[in-house]
Design a protein around this motif. Structure first.
Motif, PDB file in Angstrom:
ATOM      1  N   MET A 174       0.825  -1.202   0.000  1.00  9.31           N
ATOM      2  CA  MET A 174       0.000   0.000   0.000  1.00  9.31           C
ATOM      3  C   MET A 174       0.863   1.256   0.000  1.00  9.31           C
ATOM      4  SD  MET A 174      -3.219  -0.528  -0.293  1.00  9.31           S
ATOM      5  CE  MET A 174      -3.707   1.137   0.126  1.00  9.31           C
ATOM      6  N   HIS A 175       1.970   1.224   0.728  1.00  3.92           N
ATOM      7  CA  HIS A 175       2.882   2.374   0.750  1.00  3.92           C
ATOM      8  C   HIS A 175       3.419   2.652  -0.650  1.00  3.92           C
ATOM      9  CE1 HIS A 175       5.935   5.172   2.179  1.00  3.92           C
ATOM     10  NE2 HIS A 175       6.829   4.494   1.501  1.00  3.92           N
ATOM     11  N   TYR A 176       3.782   1.595  -1.353  1.00  4.12           N
ATOM     12  CA  TYR A 176       4.281   1.758  -2.724  1.00  4.12           C
ATOM     13  C   TYR A 176       3.195   2.347  -3.621  1.00  4.12           C
ATOM     14  CZ  TYR A 176       6.319   0.623  -7.260  1.00  4.12           C
ATOM     15  OH  TYR A 176       6.816   0.718  -8.544  1.00  4.12           O
ATOM     16  N   ALA A 177       1.978   1.859  -3.470  1.00  8.02           N
ATOM     17  CA  ALA A 177       0.877   2.340  -4.309  1.00  8.02           C
ATOM     18  C   ALA A 177       0.622   3.822  -4.083  1.00  8.02           C
ATOM     19  CB  ALA A 177      -0.386   1.534  -4.028  1.00  8.02           C
ATOM     20  N   VAL A 206      -5.863   1.738  -4.074  1.00  3.06           N
ATOM     21  CA  VAL A 206      -6.430   0.384  -4.066  1.00  3.06           C
ATOM     22  C   VAL A 206      -6.604  -0.129  -5.495  1.00  3.06           C
ATOM     23  CG1 VAL A 206      -8.388  -1.028  -3.347  1.00  3.06           C
ATOM     24  CG2 VAL A 206      -7.564   0.815  -1.870  1.00  3.06           C
ATOM     25  N   MET A 207      -7.002   0.763  -6.414  1.00  2.00           N
ATOM     26  CA  MET A 207      -7.153   0.354  -7.810  1.00  2.00           C
ATOM     27  C   MET A 207      -5.804  -0.001  -8.415  1.00  2.00           C
ATOM     28  SD  MET A 207     -10.057   3.111  -9.014  1.00  2.00           S
ATOM     29  CE  MET A 207     -10.418   2.366 -10.606  1.00  2.00           C
ATOM     30  N   MET A 208      -4.742   0.669  -7.991  1.00  2.00           N
ATOM     31  CA  MET A 208      -3.397   0.329  -8.456  1.00  2.00           C
ATOM     32  C   MET A 208      -3.035  -1.105  -8.069  1.00  2.00           C
ATOM     33  SD  MET A 208      -1.951   2.704 -10.144  1.00  2.00           S
ATOM     34  CE  MET A 208      -2.386   4.390 -10.568  1.00  2.00           C
ATOM     35  N   ILE A 209      -3.487  -1.500  -6.885  1.00  2.00           N
ATOM     36  CA  ILE A 209      -3.181  -2.846  -6.407  1.00  2.00           C
ATOM     37  C   ILE A 209      -3.844  -3.904  -7.283  1.00  2.00           C
ATOM     38  CG2 ILE A 209      -3.632  -4.423  -4.469  1.00  2.00           C
ATOM     39  CD1 ILE A 209      -2.885  -2.192  -2.602  1.00  2.00           C
TER      40      ILE A 209
END
Length: 234
Positions: free
Chosen positions: A30-33, A67-70
């Motif tokens: 999540m940090h990366y996103a 979240v969508m990036m994940i």
């Protein structure tokens, strides 16, 4: 990224040691996103950049962007690998179906749908029940959570006659639930299908056969696939 993908899916399910060990991995993802998958660090014109453009235009909430990036970073890894390896396993065990693909490569898109139907990489997901709902006489109370078993739905004989049969010419295989449905449809499904199509095209073009030698399933909370798969490419 492979560790992130494993951690992401192991956070879903019972709160056992596997889930607890995955929580720090999910936090790292999540940090990366939030800090790296951002404008200026993404490939211009990419799908990921398009999400930020949609947020800037007010088409999606800005808080939903990480979240969508994940949906690209996580599900496009383990799940796609499991989809590809399950396809190899199915074709190795059903050489008549592989012969059909070799003779008619236009069957590949349908074959991918049949692979996903029969061996859905994600077997189920939990969903929040927003209101009381009657499901065939069973009350799902507001505020509870329900588990949607994609793997079971994909073998529903009311939808798929002879559901345990691998048939790449099945007319309605595209109705599978491997990517979810409606507003919960997997954002990365087109990327996953594209990744699955490549190995099939290369293998059939070279006329390979795929005798199966052995394999071992991987222990996961909600995923289904191999930790080891042995085939001979001839």
């Amino acid at each position: 990224m492979m560790e992130w993908s494993i951690g992401l899916f192991n956070c879903i399910g019972p709160m056992n040691d596997r889930a607890r060990n995955a929580m720090p991995v999910l936090s790292e993802m999540m940090h990366y996103a939030r800090t790296h998958a951002v404008p200026g660090k993404l490939k211009p014109g990419s799908w990921a950049e398009a999400i930020h453009h949609a947020a800037a235009a007010g088409e999606v909430p800005s808080e939903a962007v990480p979240v969508m990036m994940i949906d690209y970073m996580g599900p496009s890894l383990d799940t796609t690998i499991f989809g590809i390896s399950s396809g190899v396993w199915l074709f190795a065990n059903y050489p008549d179906q592989w012969d059909l693909v070799c003779n008619d490569p236009s069957l590949i898109p349908g074959a991918i749908n049949e692979i996903l139907r029969l061996e859905a990489p994600i077997q189920g997901f939990s969903r929040y029940v927003a209101r009381d709902y009657d499901l065939d006489g069973v009350l799902l109370p507001e505020g509870s959570r329900a588990i949607i078993f994609y793997g079971a739905a994909n073998r529903d004989p009311r939808q798929f006659p002879d559901p345990d049969r691998f048939d790449i010419r099945r007319d309605n295989a595209g109705r599978h639930m491997a990517f979810g449905a409606g507003p919960h449809m997997c954002l990365g499904m087109n990327l996953a299908k594209l990744e699955m199509r490549g190995p099939a095209h290369r293998a059939y073009a070279q006329g390979h056969t795929l005798p199966y030698r052995g394999g071992r399933a991987r222990a996961e909370h909600i995923l289904r696939g191999f930790s080891k798969l042995i085939v001979t490419v001839e």
